[in-house]
Each structure stands twice: as C-alpha cells, then as structure tokens.
Write a protein that holds these residues in place. Structure first.
Motif, PDB file in Angstrom:
ATOM      1  N   HIS A 168       0.851  -1.200   0.000  1.00 62.07           N
ATOM      2  CA  HIS A 168       0.000   0.000   0.000  1.00 62.07           C
ATOM      3  C   HIS A 168       0.881   1.242   0.000  1.00 62.07           C
ATOM      4  O   HIS A 168       1.982   1.220   0.535  1.00 62.07           O
ATOM      5  CB  HIS A 168      -0.887   0.019   1.244  1.00 62.07           C
TER       6      HIS A 168
ATOM      7  N   VAL B 182      -0.029  -2.858  12.369  1.00 59.84           N
ATOM      8  CA  VAL B 182      -0.963  -2.054  13.159  1.00 59.84           C
ATOM      9  C   VAL B 182      -2.224  -1.769  12.347  1.00 59.84           C
ATOM     10  O   VAL B 182      -3.345  -1.829  12.855  1.00 59.84           O
ATOM     11  CB  VAL B 182      -0.294  -0.738  13.610  1.00 59.84           C
ATOM     12  N   LEU B 183      -2.058  -1.484  11.059  1.00 62.58           N
ATOM     13  CA  LEU B 183      -3.222  -1.164  10.228  1.00 62.58           C
ATOM     14  C   LEU B 183      -3.884  -2.425   9.676  1.00 62.58           C
ATOM     15  O   LEU B 183      -4.890  -2.330   8.972  1.00 62.58           O
ATOM     16  CB  LEU B 183      -2.804  -0.247   9.073  1.00 62.58           C
TER      17      LEU B 183
ATOM     18  N   PHE C   5      -2.590  -4.550   7.529  1.00 61.37           N
ATOM     19  CA  PHE C   5      -2.209  -4.862   6.157  1.00 61.37           C
ATOM     20  C   PHE C   5      -1.411  -6.163   6.079  1.00 61.37           C
ATOM     21  O   PHE C   5      -1.234  -6.734   5.019  1.00 61.37           O
ATOM     22  CB  PHE C   5      -1.382  -3.726   5.539  1.00 61.37           C
TER      23      PHE C   5
ATOM     24  N   LEU D  86     -11.926  11.994   4.676  1.00 63.35           N
ATOM     25  CA  LEU D  86     -12.647  10.725   4.617  1.00 63.35           C
ATOM     26  C   LEU D  86     -14.045  10.892   5.209  1.00 63.35           C
ATOM     27  O   LEU D  86     -14.964  10.151   4.926  1.00 63.35           O
ATOM     28  CB  LEU D  86     -11.915   9.657   5.445  1.00 63.35           C
ATOM     29  N   GLU D  87     -14.126  11.894   6.073  1.00 65.19           N
ATOM     30  CA  GLU D  87     -15.376  12.068   6.814  1.00 65.19           C
ATOM     31  C   GLU D  87     -16.505  12.598   5.946  1.00 65.19           C
ATOM     32  O   GLU D  87     -17.669  12.385   6.244  1.00 65.19           O
ATOM     33  CB  GLU D  87     -15.161  13.012   7.996  1.00 65.19           C
TER      34      GLU D  87
ATOM     35  N   ARG E 276     -16.434   8.275   7.341  1.00 65.63           N
ATOM     36  CA  ARG E 276     -16.267   8.650   8.738  1.00 65.63           C
ATOM     37  C   ARG E 276     -14.791   8.635   9.044  1.00 65.63           C
ATOM     38  O   ARG E 276     -13.981   8.258   8.199  1.00 65.63           O
ATOM     39  CB  ARG E 276     -16.996   7.664   9.663  1.00 65.63           C
TER      40      ARG E 276
ATOM     41  N   VAL F  13     -11.390   7.265  10.405  1.00 67.73           N
ATOM     42  CA  VAL F  13     -10.868   5.907  10.505  1.00 67.73           C
ATOM     43  C   VAL F  13      -9.642   5.944  11.411  1.00 67.73           C
ATOM     44  O   VAL F  13      -8.748   6.766  11.227  1.00 67.73           O
ATOM     45  CB  VAL F  13     -10.480   5.376   9.105  1.00 67.73           C
ATOM     46  N   ASP F  14      -9.612   5.060  12.393  1.00 72.99           N
ATOM     47  CA  ASP F  14      -8.504   5.039  13.341  1.00 72.99           C
ATOM     48  C   ASP F  14      -7.179   4.849  12.622  1.00 72.99           C
ATOM     49  O   ASP F  14      -7.034   3.962  11.781  1.00 72.99           O
ATOM     50  CB  ASP F  14      -8.682   3.880  14.330  1.00 72.99           C
TER      51      ASP F  14
ATOM     52  N   ILE G  10      -5.818   6.814  10.568  1.00 75.91           N
ATOM     53  CA  ILE G  10      -5.761   7.536   9.302  1.00 75.91           C
ATOM     54  C   ILE G  10      -6.246   8.963   9.522  1.00 75.91           C
ATOM     55  O   ILE G  10      -7.317   9.176  10.097  1.00 75.91           O
ATOM     56  CB  ILE G  10      -6.660   6.853   8.235  1.00 75.91           C
TER      57      ILE G  10
ATOM     58  N   ALA H  89      -7.160  11.383   3.427  1.00 74.95           N
ATOM     59  CA  ALA H  89      -6.717  10.689   2.224  1.00 74.95           C
ATOM     60  C   ALA H  89      -6.187  11.718   1.242  1.00 74.95           C
ATOM     61  O   ALA H  89      -6.346  12.920   1.439  1.00 74.95           O
ATOM     62  CB  ALA H  89      -7.886   9.922   1.603  1.00 74.95           C
TER      63      ALA H  89
ATOM     64  N   ALA I  20      -4.532   7.507  -1.830  1.00 79.59           N
ATOM     65  CA  ALA I  20      -3.580   7.065  -0.814  1.00 79.59           C
ATOM     66  C   ALA I  20      -4.009   7.635   0.528  1.00 79.59           C
ATOM     67  O   ALA I  20      -4.581   8.724   0.587  1.00 79.59           O
ATOM     68  CB  ALA I  20      -2.169   7.529  -1.162  1.00 79.59           C
ATOM     69  N   LEU I  21      -3.750   6.881   1.578  1.00 81.71           N
ATOM     70  CA  LEU I  21      -4.167   7.322   2.909  1.00 81.71           C
ATOM     71  C   LEU I  21      -3.040   8.071   3.595  1.00 81.71           C
ATOM     72  O   LEU I  21      -1.860   7.746   3.443  1.00 81.71           O
ATOM     73  CB  LEU I  21      -4.583   6.110   3.750  1.00 81.71           C
TER      74      LEU I  21
ATOM     75  N   LEU J  62      -2.401   3.025  18.643  1.00 81.52           N
ATOM     76  CA  LEU J  62      -2.960   1.722  18.289  1.00 81.52           C
ATOM     77  C   LEU J  62      -1.990   0.614  18.644  1.00 81.52           C
ATOM     78  O   LEU J  62      -2.384  -0.468  19.090  1.00 81.52           O
ATOM     79  CB  LEU J  62      -3.262   1.662  16.787  1.00 81.52           C
TER      80      LEU J  62
ATOM     81  N   HIS K  22     -14.319  12.275  18.778  1.00 79.70           N
ATOM     82  CA  HIS K  22     -15.265  12.757  17.759  1.00 79.70           C
ATOM     83  C   HIS K  22     -16.020  13.966  18.270  1.00 79.70           C
ATOM     84  O   HIS K  22     -16.228  14.912  17.568  1.00 79.70           O
ATOM     85  CB  HIS K  22     -16.266  11.653  17.403  1.00 79.70           C
TER      86      HIS K  22
END
Lengths: 119, 770, 155
Positions: free
Chosen positions: B634, B679-680, B682, B723-724, B728, B730-731, B733, B736, B745-746, B756, B767
């Motif tokens: 990625h 952690v992510l 992948f 992304l929101e 929403r 994303v932990d 991240i 993008a 790409a993030l 994490l 939030h």
C-alpha cells in the motif's frame, strides 16, 4: 429597463433581484447611499429602489443627492422600507422619493409600483 | 436549490454577520468607545434582522426584534442614555436575539421564558422604568404597533384566486409566482363609506380630475404615467385644462399649471383608482367622482387648502435643496429640452449667470473612500479550484521526479523549464489559497458571549481583550479553531483567573483580563490565550501527576514540562470537577485533536502573574508536505511535520522487547518500534525493521517512536481529502489524498498509529471534540 | 373525477435494478448519482469487512461498500463485469459494489409491497419494500440503513 437597488441587507438585495429579474428587469446593486451614487454614476438607472436605514449615507441623503444631479432629476425613486412611521415616509417624499414599497413586499406589487413610476 | 431557499440561507449568513456587528457595537458602547454611528449600526443590525425575518414570515423573530429595535430607536434618538446597566441588558438581549435566529434557522423552539422575560425587561426600559423589576411573564406579549402589524405580519399565504380557475393550473401558478412572498395588499376598510360599489362590480364611469403641484414633478412622478395607469383600468377620455397656464416669459418651469380631467369607464372600485395616485396624493389636488356626482365643495376646498399648505412647505424645501445645486448657465437649453412640467432648478432660470459653486455629487462621491469591489463566488467553485491546483502540484512534482530519474542535468533546458513551472505552480497555489483565506474574526466574534457566560457561571469578573482578529487563515483551519479556543478560554477563566476577592487580596484588579490573540509566525497561525490569574500551581500539578501515575515520584521536570503535564491523558487540575472546563473533555483531548491537524498546543505560566496557552496550526489543511512510503503493497503518506528523521537500522541497533515488541537504539536512547503494516492490519506478521525503513517520529507526549515501513518513495506535497465527508473517521488515518496515478492514498495519523500499537483505545470523546 | 392515466403516472417510481448472485435488488433512481465500472479500491484499515475501501471519484474520496457482504450474501471478488452504483445517503455519497445492473424499472405504487417477507433476516433489515413484476421478485434497498455506524457518530 435597468433598476438600481440600494440596500445594506444582502437578503433584501437578493429578494429584490429575484423578483425583478423574474419580471424581466436588469438589476444593479449597491450596499449604501454612497455606493449607490457611484453605481448610479457609473451605470445609470431607469428606476431606483432604495432602503432608508443604511450605513455611510442613509436613504434620505441618497435621494437628496440623486435629485441634486440634473441627470437624475426625473429618475423615479421608490423607497423600500419596513417603516410604517408616516413621518419617515413623508421625509422620504420631501427628499424627492417618487413612491414607496413596504417590506415585506409581494413581487407583483413591486413590479406594479415600478410600472406606475417608470416610463 | 430553490432560489428562495438560497436567499434564506443568505439571510441566515447575513444574520450571523449582523449579530456580530450588533455585539461588537454594544461592546464598544460598553467601553465607551462607541459614537452615534455605533448606535446607528447597532440599530440597523437589529432592524435588518427584523426586515429579513419579515420577508420569510418568521414571526417570533420579527416580534422579538421589533421590541429590541424599539428600545434601540429610543437609544438612537437619545431618549434613553446608553450607559451602564442598559448596555449590559442590550448585550443579553443580543444573545437572546442570536438564540431566536438559531431557533428560526433550525426550526427549533427558543427559550420561551427567557425571551418573555427579556421582552418584559426591554419594555420596562422603553416605558421608562429603567432597571426596575421586570414585569411578570404575563406582560410578555410584545407591544407591536398595529400599524406595523398590519403590514409585517400578514400571513404567508397568497390568494391564488386571481391566478387560476382550475386546480391543475393553480399548482403551476403556485410554482411560478411562488407562495414565497408575503402579500403586501391588506384589506383596508372602505374609508369613504361606499360599500355598494364592491358589491356590484360592473362598468361605471368616473370623473377623475387632478391638478398636479410642482412637487409632484420634483419627485419624478409623471402625469403621462398616471394617465397610462388609469387607462389600464378602462377606456379614458382626457381633457387638459390649461387656463392656469401663463405666457412663456412668465413661465416658471418649477410650477405646474395644468389640470387634467379624465373620464374613466371601468369595473374597478374607487379604491383601485385612488391607488393609482398612491404616490402623488399629497402632491396634487385629486377628486374621484362617479360620473354625474358632484364634489362636495367645502370638503374639496378644505382638502385643497391643506394640500396647498403641505405643498408650500414642500416647495420651500425643494427650493432649499435646489439652491444647493448649481447648474451650468444654460437656462434656455434646460427649458427647451425638458418637458414643460419637468422641474428645472429655479436658481438657474432666475439667475442664469449664477457661478458654478459646487462640484456635482458624482465627483463628491468619488472623493469618498471607494467601497472595495467584491465578487461573490460559490465556495464550492473555489474548493474545486484548490483541488485542481493541488493536482497540478502533485503532477508537477511527479514530473520533476521522472525528469530527475532520467538523468537530466539541473542546468538542462527541461530541468530549468520545470523549475519555472514549479514556481508558477506554487504562485498559483498561494494565490488560490489566499482567495479562500478568511480572517479569524468569524471565530473570535463568538467568544465574548462565551466569556460572559463562563464569567456568570463562575462568579468571576472577566474582561476579554481580542487582538489580531484580521489575521487570515484558510477556511479549512478556521473551522477547526473554534473548539480549541473555546477550551482554552474556559480553562483560562475557570482555572486561571481567581475570584474577585482573591484577586483584590492579591493586590490585583477585581476584574481579570483574558487576552485572545491571533498572529502569523513561521508560516503558521498562532493563537494565544493569556490570563492574568494565579498561574499554574506547579507543586500541585506535579503531585496530581504522581498520584495518577503519570510520572514517577522522582521524575525531574523543568517548570515548562511541569506546566504541560495538564495535557496528559487523564489529568484534571480542578479540585472539583466543574462543568465548565470539564464538559467531559480534558486538555488531553484538545491536544490530541490539535495534533491531528498538524498543530501544537502548549502552556507557559508565571506563578501569581498568569498563564498563556499557545496554539499553532498550519495555515491550511488543504495541502501538506508528506513523505510517501510503501507499506505491505500500500502507498501511504506520513506528514513531514511529524518526522524527525528516517533511518535504515543495522541489525545490532534493534532489540526485541517482549513477545511482539522491539526497540531501536537511536544514539543513547531506545525508542519503541511500530510496524505500520501490522498495526493497520495490512499484514499479519511483523516486518523486521532491518528489512525496511524506520521513520523516527515524535508523538503526543513528546515521546518518540520508530514507524517501520517497507520503503520510502519520496517527499511530495499532497492535497488533503477528508474521509469524513463521505464516510467517517478511521482510526490511524488522518485523511486521504489522490496521487498522480489517480489512486487514493491514505495519510497516516502518526499519534493514532502509535496509540494503536499500544492497544490503548482511541479516546471515544475525540469525535465529540472535533 | 381524477384522470386515471395521470393518477398512475403520478405514482410511478423508477428504480435501478441489479443482481447479487441469483437475487435481484433495486434502489430508487432518485438516489443514484452514476453507475461506473469497478476499479481497484484503496483498502481502509480498521473498518468493517464490507467496506472495500475508497476510490477517486473525480477528486472526491468515495467509499465503496460490498453490498453482497453487507447483506450477508456470498461475496465474490470483483470482476470486470462488476459495477459500482454511486448513491446519495443524506449528506454522503458512497459506492455500492454489485455484480451487474439488470434493469431500469418503472413501477406503480401498487406493485410495491411494503412488508417484505424474505427468508434471510439480515437481508430483510436492509429492504424497504418488495416489487413483484413479470414473475420476478426485486427487493428495494433502504439506502439509509446501510451505514448504521454513521448514525451512531452523528448522535
């Protein structure tokens, strides 16, 4: 026919523009009396619609200034106001206003008032 | 979107501006900086809110604004001096007006009791009872004059009878003319007592005779237009009586000599005929009679006398006005060109040699400061432009990379052309970003109210001083400033400032000062919140941190480090948890949300003298400089601001720690290694740090960590995409971006990734804090 | 008396119908922004299995939901035939990954059953109504129920 609207409220200018454009008029706008004189001098207008309560130069001052210019002595000026105070309406008339429109206005009444004063 | 809906949105935007003007004006009046124009501006603000609200039939808002406006009108005309308690009442009234606007916007219900109490209070002032005890809620019904009611509060319905006989056509007509505007026409009782006519419509002959006064023409009314309007009602026969006309040498162009008599056949009522003369009724003698009817001579005379009296005054004023103007000496031309009735200035005619005394208003207006010409642009268009420029930046960077890879020398034509392209690209980007830049004023102006509220709740006396409201920053950042500033201000008042008695005991002014400032520094925006309170109680802060296990009992900390302990998760300095600073959100969460934006927040303090919060953020959240990396197939972007350095660890620098962990020796210290890929999620197995690259990053509490990636592609400026907006948060991240090849790409949230790794759950309040 | 033709015209609704495996579903055409072919998505970590990731939709980041997976049906790897139906859900726009678009339906209200009785409970919870025509049974997807996690956040 070109109509100059002078009002410090964007809402009111948008309202007028919507109604006037729908009725087939061209609309130019100004945000206060001073600006109104500039826009008028730069573009000319067949009818002027102006608010009373405005910063810098209020509606009375604006009408008087317009009437002072020979070029615009015969230009109809309609005062747009929520004021129901007869003294204010009268003051506008003395300053040289041709007629008045009471806010909130109906588009048809607005157009009718313009037709009544415009050649 | 429906045009009227669009205007309604404009109206509420304008309300925000007007409310800010209102508050600023009142604050200026409070400090004595206001002048008569300030009072006028304050009045206009409320007046304009009322006017717009009337157009949209927002009756509750109109009613409240009317009472407020009435009192302000009294203030404006110096009936009531705007000092002391009254200004404070007006400020609270402004707060309630803001609530009313919000309620109107959201369709919610405003605080009825609070509004009623305020209306009663305002009316108390209007009625000259000043600060006397406000009447009970029974008196809450606002006294709106019947005159105003008649026009402003007409129900939002349009009589469609006029438009369409059939239901189908009616719905079309509804759309066309819009049920949008409140009709101005109200049924007026027939004052002349001639109801019979209304009951029997039918053609009827009328004799309309009118004699215009000079004043009629001075206001640009025209006989011809009046006749034309009459003709719209039915066939007319016109007679002109010129018996009053004088010979040419005695002709005063300012005067009107003609009397017109019109025989009109119409089914219209007298009311409708009279309406034609609505604008000129005071400037002419008018009689409208049914054919065959005779005028009542006495009444007509009386009316005529009254009209003449008014007319004399008007003529006098017209003359006074006319004297202000001086025409070029060409009277004959004036008379010849103008229609007989058209007014020319008497001065020019009477004294053709009058010198030119004054410049025409055209020149006068030009001498004034030119209002800045502005254009209004849909923000989405600018956003789109910024997106496109962002893509341009990316493409330019990729092109440069490829050119480099092909071995062109920096002095080659291609490389030099690319340099120029880069400069142009950056120039365009800066310009476009400047278009979207806004002064922080829009955020700052919400703060005085907050301070008033917190001061009330805490029983402290607070003076808010604001600096640098004109400091500009990208729209994306403006939106994110409000929460941290709110928290810093709450904290400064709640924890920083002492109560009035403590302050006096400490030899300070009973009223504490909080200063909110914005400035540009080092390509970032800096927000400072400074109080003159007691400063941070360092021994106490340290004790709390030790008690909560945040630091060891023997930890050696500088004063600055001690102060900044308040940002540690789980720290709260308030002995009692107040609901003001609290609200369930600690300074740790504020720091986290600030850091998520690439910002930093810190506090410095001097015991007994006060504390200063300093918040810094990038000037834009639209683009960032990032390190593009590969992780398990990625492509990810790491914000450059988070990276201290990148390393290729040698095997002897990596030490295993526990079953899954590893640390890296960086000079004299060990930093924990975090494998981004695992952690992510992948990949399932840890990637050995020695096979990849380690990005040394600094995380939230100043601690360091090493992020393990497969490879580094290079540095690039990237356009930040939320992304929101479509999904929403994303932990792990932050956002993008879109790369040159069109793929998404993030962008890594470094702190979150490190968190994490520690398996500590992300704060659920995050939030809420954003 | 009301004109029967215009009456039924007034009640007519249009749907985009599509296949997931052997089953047919549809969404209201008013919610559909566009239909596009499959392109590989960038996976999002820490998200439910049915989120395929995000793609670039003319500069905007568009999340892609594997509708089969969301409905608890057998999910195939996307192929060249796979289709993304871009739909609005309130303020958001997302892409629904489906096997293929099968039809555009123009349906009168009386053909839509409001209480569907389908076997699978999970499917049922995402279905608003059931359209029966020409011997086919097509379930209307209730878009707004597909992303419950958003409601939790908004609250």
């Amino acid at each position: 026919m070109r109509i100059l609207t002078v009002d410090d409220s964007r809402t009111m200018r948008d309202m007028l523009r919507m109604a006037l454009v729908k009725a087939g008029f061209n609309v130019i706008e100004a945000v206060d009396g001073e600006h109104g004189l500039e826009v008028l001098n730069a573009n000319g207008a067949d009818v002027i619609i102006t608010d009373i309560n405005m910063p810098k130069m209020d509606g009375f001052g604006f009408i008087e200034a317009v009437r002072e210019d020979a070029a615009y002595r015969a230009t109809p000026i309609l005062v747009l106001t929520t004021e129901s105070d007869p003294a204010k309406k009268d003051r506008a008339r003395r300053a040289g206003a041709t007629g008045w429109i009471v806010k909130p206005f109906h588009p048809e009444k607005l157009v009718e008032a313009i037709r009544r004063v415009a050649a | 979107m429906d045009e009227l809906e669009q205007i309604k949105i404009t109206f509420f935007q304008e309300c925000d501006e007007l409310l800010a003007d209102l508050e600023n004006g009142l604050l200026a009046m409070e400090t004595g900086e206001g002048d008569s124009e300030t009072v006028n501006a304050v009045f206009r603000a409320v007046h304009s809110v009322k006017g717009g609200a009337g157009a949209f039939g927002l009756e509750a808002l109109v009613r409240y604004a009317h009472v407020f406006e009435t009192l302000l009108d009294d203030v404006r005309s110096n009936k009531i001096p705007a000092v002391g308690e009254l200004v404070r009442v007006l400020l609270r009234a402004a707060d309630i007006l803001a609530d009313q606007v919000t309620a109107a916007r959201t369709g919610g219900t405003p605080d009825v009791d609070g509004t009623a109490a305020m209306v009663a209070e305002l009316e108390g002032w209007i009625n000259g009872q000043g600060g006397a005890a406000a009447p009970g809620p029974a008196a809450a019904a606002p006294a709106v004059s019947a005159d105003d009611m008649g026009i402003s509060f007409t129900p939002m319905t349009v009589s469609v009878d006029d438009f369409a006989p059939a239901p189908v056509a009616m719905s079309i007509a509804d759309d066309d003319i819009g049920i949008t505007f409140t009709p101005m026409q109200v049924e007026i009782p027939d004052v002349d007592g001639e109801p019979a006519l209304d009951e029997f419509p039918g053609d009827q002959a009328w004799i309309v005779s009118f004699h215009p006064h000079a004043a009629l023409y001075a206001k640009a009314n025209e006989t011809a237009l009046l006749l034309r309007e009459l003709e719209r009602l039915g066939p007319i026969e016109v007679q002109m009586d010129e018996s009053d006309l004088v010979s040419l040498e005695h002709l005063d162009p300012e005067s009107a000599y003609l009397t017109w008599t019109v025989r009109l056949t119409t089914d219209a009522t007298e009311e409708v005929i009279r309406d034609v003369f609505e604008f000129v009724s005071d400037d002419c003698e008018l009689s409208i009679l049914r054919d065959g009817e005779e005028a009542l001579p006495e009444l007509a005379d009386e009316a005529g006398a009254a009209v003449e009296a008014v007319d004399e005054v008007a003529a006098l004023i017209a003359q006074i006005n006319a004297e202000k103007v001086v025409q070029p000496p060409a009277p004959m031309a004036l008379v010849a060109e103008a229609p007989v009735a058209a007014p020319a200035p008497p001065l020019a005619v009477a004294a053709p040699a009058a010198p030119v005394k004054a410049a025409p208003p055209k020149a006068a207006a030009n001498e004034q400061a030119q209002p800045q010409a502005t254009i209004r642009v849909d923000p989405e268009r600018i956003d789109r432009l910024i997106d496109l420029v962002g893509e341009l930046v990316i493409n330019q960077a990729m092109l440069a990379q490829r050119v480099g890879a092909h071995g062109f020398a920096p002095s080659s034509d291609i490389a030099m052309g690319l340099d120029e392209l880069e400069q142009l690209t950056r120039g365009i980007q800066d310009s476009v970003m400047a278009i979207r830049a806004q002064p922080v004023k829009s955020v700052f102006q919400r703060m005085p109210r907050l301070v008033r509220e917190v001061a009330n709740q805490t029983g402290k006396q607070v003076r808010l001083v604001m600096d640098g409201e004109g400091t500009e920053v990208d729209k994306t950042v403006i939106e994110r400033l409000s929460d941290p500033i709110t928290h810093m201000l709450r904290n400064a008042i709640d924890h920083g400032l002492e109560g009035p008695e403590d302050r006096v005991a400490a030899g300070k002014n009973a009223e504490g000062t909080v200063r909110l400032a914005a400035l540009h520094r080092g390509g970032r925006i800096v927000i400072e919140v400074q109080d003159d309170g007691r400063g941070i109680n360092r021994p106490r802060v340290r004790q709390i941190a030790v008690d909560k296990g945040l630091i060891g009992p023997d930890a050696v900390l500088s004063d600055e480090e001690t102060d900044n302990l308040i940002f540690l998760p789980g720290f709260s300095t308030a002995a009692k948890v107040s609901d003001i600073s609290g609200r369930g959100v600690g300074m740790d969460v504020v720091r986290r949300s600030v850091q998520a934006l690439g910002g930093r927040i810190s506090i410095t303090s001097r015991p007994g003298e006060g504390s200063t919060f300093t918040l810094s953020l990038p000037l834009t959240l639209a683009v960032l400089d990032g390190m593009v990396i590969d992780v398990a197939g990625h492509t990810l972007v790491v914000p450059l601001t988070a990276i201290i350095e990148s390393l290729r660890p040698k095997p002897d620098e990596v030490k295993a720690l526990g079953p899954q962990g590893a640390v890296l020796a960086v000079r004299d210290t060990y930093v924990p290694l975090v494998d981004i890929g695992s952690v992510l999620g992948f990949r399932n197995t840890l990637m050995p740090a020695t096979e990849g690259v380690v990005l040394l990053v600094e995380n939230e509490d100043g601690g360091r960590a090493g992020l393990v990636a497969d490879a580094i592609q290079g540095q690039r400026q990237v356009v930040i995409k939320s992304l929101e907006s479509n999904y929403r948060q994303v932990d792990g991240i932050a956002a993008a971006t879109i790369l040159g090849d069109g793929r998404v790409a993030l962008i890594l949230d470094v702190d979150a990734v490190v968190a994490l790794r520690r398996r500590t759950p992300i704060e659920p309040t995050l939030h809420a804090a954003e | 008396m009301a004109d029967p033709v215009s009456q039924s015209t007034f009640d007519r609704r249009e749907f985009i119908a599509f296949c997931i495996g052997e089953q047919e579903f549809c969404v209201d055409i008013m919610s559909v922004r566009e239909i596009r072919g499959w392109s590989p998505a960038t996976p999002l970590p820490q998200t439910p299995e049915y989120m395929r990731g995000v793609i670039n939709l003319r500069g905007a980041v568009l999340p892609i939901m594997d509708l089969a997976c969301r409905l608890g049906l057998a999910s195939n790897e996307p192929s060249e035939r796979s289709v993304i139906i871009v739909v609005r859900m309130g303020e958001r726009t997302i892409g629904l990954l489906v096997d293929a678009v099968s039809d555009i339906l123009s349906v009168t209200q009386d053909l839509i059953q409001t209480t569907p009785d389908v076997a699978c409970d999970k499917v049922k919870s995402f279905v608003r109504g059931l359209i029966t025509m020409e011997g086919r049974m097509i379930s209307e997807i209730a878009n707004e129920r597909l992303l419950p996690e958003l409601e939790a956040l908004a609250a």
